[in-house]
Design a protein around this motif. Structure first.
Motif, PDB file in Angstrom:
ATOM      1  N   LYS A 142      70.219  28.372 101.100  1.00  0.00           N
ATOM      2  CA  LYS A 142      69.433  28.340  99.856  1.00  0.00           C
ATOM      3  C   LYS A 142      68.468  27.166  99.822  1.00  0.00           C
ATOM      4  O   LYS A 142      67.315  27.325  99.393  1.00  0.00           O
ATOM      5  N   ASP A 143      68.880  25.983 100.284  1.00  0.00           N
ATOM      6  CA  ASP A 143      67.987  24.818 100.297  1.00  0.00           C
ATOM      7  C   ASP A 143      66.784  25.031 101.214  1.00  0.00           C
ATOM      8  O   ASP A 143      65.694  24.533 100.943  1.00  0.00           O
ATOM      9  N   ASN A 144      66.987  25.768 102.307  1.00  0.00           N
ATOM     10  CA  ASN A 144      65.905  26.031 103.261  1.00  0.00           C
ATOM     11  C   ASN A 144      65.172  27.335 102.971  1.00  0.00           C
ATOM     12  O   ASN A 144      64.305  27.735 103.737  1.00  0.00           O
ATOM     13  N   GLU A 145      65.559  27.978 101.864  1.00  0.00           N
ATOM     14  CA  GLU A 145      64.924  29.232 101.434  1.00  0.00           C
ATOM     15  C   GLU A 145      64.866  30.257 102.566  1.00  0.00           C
ATOM     16  O   GLU A 145      63.857  30.911 102.799  1.00  0.00           O
ATOM     17  N   ILE A 146      65.978  30.382 103.279  1.00  0.00           N
ATOM     18  CA  ILE A 146      66.078  31.337 104.379  1.00  0.00           C
ATOM     19  C   ILE A 146      66.364  32.710 103.779  1.00  0.00           C
ATOM     20  O   ILE A 146      67.347  32.889 103.070  1.00  0.00           O
ATOM     21  N   LYS A 147      65.499  33.631 104.046  1.00  0.00           N
ATOM     22  CA  LYS A 147      65.588  34.984 103.487  1.00  0.00           C
ATOM     23  C   LYS A 147      65.396  35.999 104.605  1.00  0.00           C
ATOM     24  O   LYS A 147      64.878  35.691 105.665  1.00  0.00           O
ATOM     25  N   CYS A 148      65.780  37.216 104.303  1.00  0.00           N
ATOM     26  CA  CYS A 148      65.504  38.335 105.199  1.00  0.00           C
ATOM     27  C   CYS A 148      64.120  38.894 104.877  1.00  0.00           C
ATOM     28  O   CYS A 148      63.699  38.892 103.716  1.00  0.00           O
ATOM     29  N   LEU A 149      63.450  39.378 105.890  1.00  0.00           N
ATOM     30  CA  LEU A 149      62.231  40.131 105.638  1.00  0.00           C
ATOM     31  C   LEU A 149      62.617  41.424 104.951  1.00  0.00           C
ATOM     32  O   LEU A 149      63.690  41.983 105.212  1.00  0.00           O
ATOM     33  N   GLU A 150      61.784  41.912 104.079  1.00  0.00           N
ATOM     34  CA  GLU A 150      62.086  43.144 103.353  1.00  0.00           C
ATOM     35  C   GLU A 150      61.151  44.269 103.783  1.00  0.00           C
ATOM     36  O   GLU A 150      59.983  44.043 104.061  1.00  0.00           O
ATOM     37  N   GLY A 151      61.713  45.466 103.841  1.00  0.00           N
ATOM     38  CA  GLY A 151      60.922  46.650 104.129  1.00  0.00           C
ATOM     39  C   GLY A 151      60.623  46.892 105.593  1.00  0.00           C
ATOM     40  O   GLY A 151      59.843  47.780 105.927  1.00  0.00           O
ATOM     41  N   VAL A 152      61.215  46.102 106.459  1.00  0.00           N
ATOM     42  CA  VAL A 152      60.980  46.257 107.905  1.00  0.00           C
ATOM     43  C   VAL A 152      62.308  46.147 108.645  1.00  0.00           C
ATOM     44  O   VAL A 152      63.231  45.485 108.174  1.00  0.00           O
ATOM     45  N   PRO A 153      62.414  46.773 109.811  1.00  0.00           N
ATOM     46  CA  PRO A 153      63.617  46.560 110.623  1.00  0.00           C
ATOM     47  C   PRO A 153      63.599  45.154 111.223  1.00  0.00           C
ATOM     48  O   PRO A 153      62.561  44.512 111.283  1.00  0.00           O
ATOM     49  N   GLY A 154      64.736  44.702 111.650  1.00  0.00           N
ATOM     50  CA  GLY A 154      64.818  43.382 112.290  1.00  0.00           C
ATOM     51  C   GLY A 154      64.950  42.236 111.305  1.00  0.00           C
ATOM     52  O   GLY A 154      64.712  41.083 111.661  1.00  0.00           O
ATOM     53  N   GLU A 155      65.339  42.537 110.077  1.00  0.00           N
ATOM     54  CA  GLU A 155      65.481  41.490 109.064  1.00  0.00           C
ATOM     55  C   GLU A 155      66.516  40.457 109.480  1.00  0.00           C
ATOM     56  O   GLU A 155      66.382  39.276 109.170  1.00  0.00           O
ATOM     57  N   ASP A 156      67.538  40.878 110.199  1.00  0.00           N
ATOM     58  CA  ASP A 156      68.574  39.944 110.619  1.00  0.00           C
ATOM     59  C   ASP A 156      68.087  39.026 111.730  1.00  0.00           C
ATOM     60  O   ASP A 156      68.479  37.866 111.800  1.00  0.00           O
ATOM     61  N   THR A 157      67.204  39.521 112.588  1.00  0.00           N
ATOM     62  CA  THR A 157      66.623  38.673 113.631  1.00  0.00           C
ATOM     63  C   THR A 157      65.824  37.541 112.998  1.00  0.00           C
ATOM     64  O   THR A 157      65.981  36.368 113.368  1.00  0.00           O
ATOM     65  N   TYR A 158      65.000  37.872 112.044  1.00  0.00           N
ATOM     66  CA  TYR A 158      64.182  36.863 111.361  1.00  0.00           C
ATOM     67  C   TYR A 158      65.085  35.836 110.666  1.00  0.00           C
ATOM     68  O   TYR A 158      64.871  34.631 110.792  1.00  0.00           O
ATOM     69  N   PHE A 159      66.085  36.313 109.942  1.00  0.00           N
ATOM     70  CA  PHE A 159      67.001  35.426 109.224  1.00  0.00           C
ATOM     71  C   PHE A 159      67.729  34.500 110.194  1.00  0.00           C
ATOM     72  O   PHE A 159      67.749  33.279 110.020  1.00  0.00           O
ATOM     73  N   SER A 160      68.349  35.075 111.218  1.00  0.00           N
ATOM     74  CA  SER A 160      69.150  34.285 112.161  1.00  0.00           C
ATOM     75  C   SER A 160      68.302  33.265 112.911  1.00  0.00           C
ATOM     76  O   SER A 160      68.713  32.113 113.085  1.00  0.00           O
ATOM     77  N   MET A 161      67.145  33.669 113.370  1.00  0.00           N
ATOM     78  CA  MET A 161      66.294  32.745 114.133  1.00  0.00           C
ATOM     79  C   MET A 161      65.705  31.656 113.239  1.00  0.00           C
ATOM     80  O   MET A 161      65.582  30.498 113.655  1.00  0.00           O
ATOM     81  N   THR A 162      65.352  31.996 112.004  1.00  0.00           N
ATOM     82  CA  THR A 162      64.882  30.974 111.062  1.00  0.00           C
ATOM     83  C   THR A 162      65.996  29.964 110.802  1.00  0.00           C
ATOM     84  O   THR A 162      65.755  28.750 110.802  1.00  0.00           O
ATOM     85  N   ALA A 163      67.212  30.460 110.605  1.00  0.00           N
ATOM     86  CA  ALA A 163      68.348  29.558 110.393  1.00  0.00           C
ATOM     87  C   ALA A 163      68.547  28.652 111.603  1.00  0.00           C
ATOM     88  O   ALA A 163      68.763  27.442 111.451  1.00  0.00           O
ATOM     89  N   PHE A 164      68.447  29.211 112.809  1.00  0.00           N
ATOM     90  CA  PHE A 164      68.633  28.408 114.020  1.00  0.00           C
ATOM     91  C   PHE A 164      67.554  27.326 114.127  1.00  0.00           C
ATOM     92  O   PHE A 164      67.840  26.173 114.435  1.00  0.00           O
ATOM     93  N   LEU A 165      66.320  27.689 113.856  1.00  0.00           N
ATOM     94  CA  LEU A 165      65.222  26.724 113.958  1.00  0.00           C
ATOM     95  C   LEU A 165      65.321  25.614 112.916  1.00  0.00           C
ATOM     96  O   LEU A 165      64.890  24.489 113.164  1.00  0.00           O
ATOM     97  N   LYS A 166      65.909  25.901 111.769  1.00  0.00           N
ATOM     98  CA  LYS A 166      66.026  24.901 110.708  1.00  0.00           C
ATOM     99  C   LYS A 166      67.340  24.130 110.770  1.00  0.00           C
ATOM    100  O   LYS A 166      67.523  23.149 110.061  1.00  0.00           O
ATOM    101  N   SER A 167      68.245  24.562 111.604  1.00  0.00           N
ATOM    102  CA  SER A 167      69.580  23.954 111.643  1.00  0.00           C
ATOM    103  C   SER A 167      69.617  22.700 112.506  1.00  0.00           C
ATOM    104  O   SER A 167      68.794  22.498 113.384  1.00  0.00           O
ATOM    105  N   LYS A 168      70.625  21.906 112.236  1.00  0.00           N
ATOM    106  CA  LYS A 168      70.885  20.715 113.034  1.00  0.00           C
ATOM    107  C   LYS A 168      72.313  20.727 113.572  1.00  0.00           C
ATOM    108  O   LYS A 168      72.662  19.933 114.419  1.00  0.00           O
TER     109      LYS A 168
END
Length: 175
Positions: A142-168
């Motif tokens: 929630k602090d990093n505003e990590i969300k799934c893309l809507e209306g397209v396939p691959g929403e989990d890829t976007y979410f997971s990779m965004t989380a990985f890039l923002k994680s420490k």
């Protein structure tokens, strides 16, 4: 101590009626119903994140199965490591739910380890696109505003990779 959130994305079967029965029977069950189908899992996942009040987030699709101790193992590890998220090994299953014998990630090659954005051999292999073999720190998401893309396939890829890039602080566990 689990908050269960079920989101019906405009299904045309009896799913919502079944969800209402569970919500009436169990006080820890929250439900939400969209009148119209969105066409992908992004919108219902985002709604579930918005509704969540717990410390951690896990996702389960209708075709996912978890071992009896999966939640506890992942919870214990994220608590112990104070991680942004934990990735767990997983197995495919037949259509009837019978798990395949071998897990996805080789148990002899991959033990517990901390992932690194600079590790192209192990970390990027383990960092798969699924959201369903992970437990996420809800505050981190929630602090990093990590969300799934809507209306397209691959929403989990976007979410997971965004989380990985923002994680420490991300770990893999083989169980």
């Amino acid at each position: 101590n689990i908050e269960l959130i079920m989101v019906d994305d405009g299904s045309t079967d009896n799913s919502y009626e079944i969800m209402k029965k569970y919500a009436k029977k169990y006080e820890n069950v929250k439900i939400y119903h969209f009148d119209e189908k969105s066409g992908s899992a992004g919108r219902p996942r985002n709604k579930g994140i918005e509704m969540a009040t717990g410390k951690y987030l896990m996702f389960c699709d209708p075709d996912d199965f978890f071992s009896q101790d999966a939640f506890l193992n992942m919870y214990n590890e994220i608590e112990a490591k104070n991680a942004d998220f934990i990735i767990a090994n997983w197995s495919n299953a037949d259509e009837d739910g019978t798990p395949w014998e071998k897990p996805k990630f080789d148990l002899e090659r991959f033990g517990k380890f901390k992932l690194s954005i600079d590790d192209y051999n192990d970390s990027f292999y383990i960092m798969n696109s699924s959201m369903c073999n992970k437990i996420f720190n809800a505050e981190f998401v929630k602090d990093n505003e990590i969300k799934c893309l809507e209306g397209v396939p691959g929403e989990d890829t976007y979410f997971s990779m965004t989380a990985f890039l923002k994680s420490k602080n991300v770990y893999y566990i083989p169980v």
